[in-house]
Design a protein around this motif. Structure first.
Motif, PDB file in Angstrom:
ATOM      1  N   ARG A  42      -3.962   7.283   3.556  1.00 12.82           N
ATOM      2  CA  ARG A  42      -5.181   6.893   2.834  1.00 12.82           C
ATOM      3  C   ARG A  42      -5.012   5.516   2.198  1.00 12.82           C
ATOM      4  NH1 ARG A  42      -7.332   7.918  -2.483  1.00 12.82           N
ATOM      5  NH2 ARG A  42      -9.591   8.015  -2.379  1.00 12.82           N
ATOM      6  N   SER A  43      -3.909   5.318   1.511  1.00 13.18           N
ATOM      7  CA  SER A  43      -3.654   4.037   0.859  1.00 13.18           C
ATOM      8  C   SER A  43      -3.496   2.918   1.881  1.00 13.18           C
ATOM      9  CB  SER A  43      -2.395   4.149   0.002  1.00 13.18           C
ATOM     10  OG  SER A  43      -2.106   2.937  -0.627  1.00 13.18           O
ATOM     11  N   SER A  87       0.811  -1.220   0.000  1.00 14.83           N
ATOM     12  CA  SER A  87       0.000   0.000   0.000  1.00 14.83           C
ATOM     13  C   SER A  87       0.839   1.263   0.000  1.00 14.83           C
ATOM     14  CB  SER A  87      -0.927   0.013   1.216  1.00 14.83           C
ATOM     15  OG  SER A  87      -1.831  -1.058   1.158  1.00 14.83           O
ATOM     16  N   SER A 129      -4.733   2.794   4.938  1.00 10.17           N
ATOM     17  CA  SER A 129      -5.967   2.458   5.658  1.00 10.17           C
ATOM     18  C   SER A 129      -6.750   1.414   4.874  1.00 10.17           C
ATOM     19  CB  SER A 129      -6.812   3.707   5.913  1.00 10.17           C
ATOM     20  OG  SER A 129      -7.243   4.308   4.703  1.00 10.17           O
ATOM     21  N   THR A 130      -6.811   1.577   3.567  1.00  6.07           N
ATOM     22  CA  THR A 130      -7.471   0.570   2.731  1.00  6.07           C
ATOM     23  C   THR A 130      -6.674  -0.727   2.738  1.00  6.07           C
ATOM     24  OG1 THR A 130      -8.340   2.314   1.323  1.00  6.07           O
ATOM     25  CG2 THR A 130      -8.334   0.099   0.414  1.00  6.07           C
ATOM     26  N   ARG A 142      -9.244   6.885   8.979  1.00 10.49           N
ATOM     27  CA  ARG A 142      -8.207   6.631   7.970  1.00 10.49           C
ATOM     28  C   ARG A 142      -6.823   6.906   8.542  1.00 10.49           C
ATOM     29  NH1 ARG A 142      -8.926   4.918   2.846  1.00 10.49           N
ATOM     30  NH2 ARG A 142     -10.954   5.262   1.893  1.00 10.49           N
TER      31      ARG A 142
END
Length: 164
Positions: free
Chosen positions: A64-65, A39, A67-68, A135
């Protein structure tokens, strides 16, 4: 060792309590640094290699990346455990959980990674920028597990060898 102090362990594998939880949580925890690495590579490559314009600062992009990626990693870790242990007897779950808790190197790695997770979650919450709180916390936790894992590798390759 924090892990052994937090989770109950028995003298014998067949008496190990919380064996389903311990094994599943361990695998899910170990998938987080892998997910954080992947990520992190995506937004970094997009920003620095492909030279794409970014809407957010790089820290926000990473959070952000990640958290996903952390949520996906947790799901994959749970599915991996379920797939590997499907139909196995309780004694196999107990034995694997007991061995994890008794393995000094593994518990040291888990301790470093868990410390990184906690610090990363706090730093992610504070430095999230325009991102929602969840996030920042989840992305920071994922990045923290990667940082903790890398810190363990460095520690083990330098200072940790003196303990043996």
């Amino acid at each position: 060792m924090a892990l052994n102090g937090m989770l109950p362990t028995s003298d014998y594998a067949e008496d190990q309590p919380l064996f389903h939880f311990i094994l599943t949580a361990h695998v899910m925890h170990r998938t987080l640094p892998i997910g954080a690495f992947i990520s992190s590579a995506i937004p970094l490559a997009s920003t620095f290699v492909l030279r794409r314009a970014t809407v957010y600062p790089i820290t926000a992009l990473l959070l952000r990346s990640n958290s996903t990626g952390a949520l996906v990693s947790l799901g994959i870790g749970g599915a991996m455990t379920l797939g590997r242990m499907w139909g196995r007897e309780d004694i196999e779950w107990k034995d694997r959980s007991w061995r994890l808790l008794r393995n000094t190197g593994q518990t040291q790695l888990d301790d470093f990674s868990a410390a990184g997770l906690a610090v990363g979650a706090v730093l992610g919450a504070v430095g999230r920028g325009p991102l929602p709180l969840w996030r920042g916390v989840v992305g920071g936790a994922g990045l923290g597990t990667l940082a903790g894992t890398l810190a363990f590798v460095v520690w083990k390759s330098t200072l940790g060898k003196k303990e043996q």
